[in-house]
Design an enzyme around this catalytic site. Sequence first.
Site, PDB file in Angstrom:
ATOM      1  CB  SER A 154      11.301  34.801  99.344  1.00 49.51           C
ATOM      2  OG  SER A 154      10.442  35.450 100.258  1.00 49.51           O
ATOM      3  CE1 TYR A 167      14.443  33.102 103.807  1.00 48.46           C
ATOM      4  CE2 TYR A 167      13.048  34.962 103.220  1.00 48.46           C
ATOM      5  CZ  TYR A 167      13.302  33.603 103.191  1.00 48.46           C
ATOM      6  OH  TYR A 167      12.444  32.756 102.543  1.00 48.46           O
TER       7      TYR A 167
HETATM    8  C1  BGC Z   1       9.599  33.258 104.509  1.00 50.84           C
HETATM    9  C2  BGC Z   1       8.462  32.986 105.460  1.00 50.84           C
HETATM   10  C3  BGC Z   1       7.422  34.084 105.352  1.00 50.84           C
HETATM   11  C4  BGC Z   1       7.040  34.374 103.914  1.00 50.84           C
HETATM   12  C5  BGC Z   1       6.107  35.579 103.784  1.00 50.84           C
HETATM   13  C6  BGC Z   1       9.051  33.464 103.129  1.00 50.84           C
HETATM   14  O1  BGC Z   1      10.077  33.653 102.203  1.00 50.84           O
HETATM   15  O2  BGC Z   1      10.523  32.163 104.550  1.00 50.84           O
HETATM   16  O3  BGC Z   1       8.946  32.886 106.779  1.00 50.84           O
HETATM   17  O4  BGC Z   1       6.248  33.705 106.059  1.00 50.84           O
HETATM   18  O5  BGC Z   1       8.206  34.609 103.146  1.00 50.84           O
HETATM   19  O6  BGC Z   1       6.524  36.682 104.527  1.00 50.84           O
END
Ligand code: BGC
Length: 269
Positions: A154, A167
């Site tokens: 991410s 996360y």
């Molecule tokens: C998340 C999303 C978020 C995006 C940008 C992703 O890794 O799962 O919820 O919108 O990152 O912030």
Amino acid sequence: MQISLQNQVAVITGASSGIGSGIAKSLASAGATVIVNHSSERSADEAKAVLKEITDAGGKGITYQCDVSKEDQVIKMFQDVVSEFGTVDILINNAGIQKDSKFTEMTIDQWNAVIGVNLTGQFLCAREAIKEFLRRGIDPSRSIACGKIIHISSVHEIIPWAGHANYASSKGAIRMLMQTLAQEYGADKIRVNSICPGAIQTPINKDAWSTPDALNSLLTLIPYNRIGQPQDIGNLAAFLASDLADYITGTSIFVDGGMTTFESFSTGG
Ligand code: BGC
């Protein structure tokens, strides 16, 4: 120049929806046989629908239920796939969840659930995949490489994210997992990379795009001024898994419409 994954078997975790389903479709259209993994009975119908779209378009694959945070289930999934298809060539470590909470209110269950799927799940699947790559060895009729792993990370592997400590921590750790595996298994011709998506329009971030206000606020973070689609990630995954990307290993590629340029600095700082 054409991307080909002919004769190759790909396991895509968390492929019943969102980014995983986009990747499964891209890999299948490049010729791979795809294992559309889903975590529970509840997501079985969605996984079947993804597979139907793939087979209707002439692709090949199966659905497979396995909770990637459970070691016994992951071991069994790889054993079953190898016994049905002979081997595994590509692992897309995609399954991921969010359990958002202000840090001081975050429960141990919220922490463990996210680390369990997003990080432990990627560890378990990578371990089983690499064991199978090494067992098979290089087979030039399939690929120049012995195997390919793509971690779906991410933008939050580098952007801190208030209210999402579990996360963001899982994604930061994925970067080191990926780089360590690329270093450890480079000589075996196993390529390991990460794709770091920005805001992609999927169920995980529905709150961020499902109303005009939310979407407008999200777009202020994206210089390219549109939300991403699963296909944007699928396109890169197919390329990265193919021999066209044979010299790419140990790196994170951001697919984020410029989110990691920190748009808010265009008028501040
Ligand atoms: C998340 C999303 C978020 C995006 C940008 C992703 O890794 O799962 O919820 O919108 O990152 O912030």
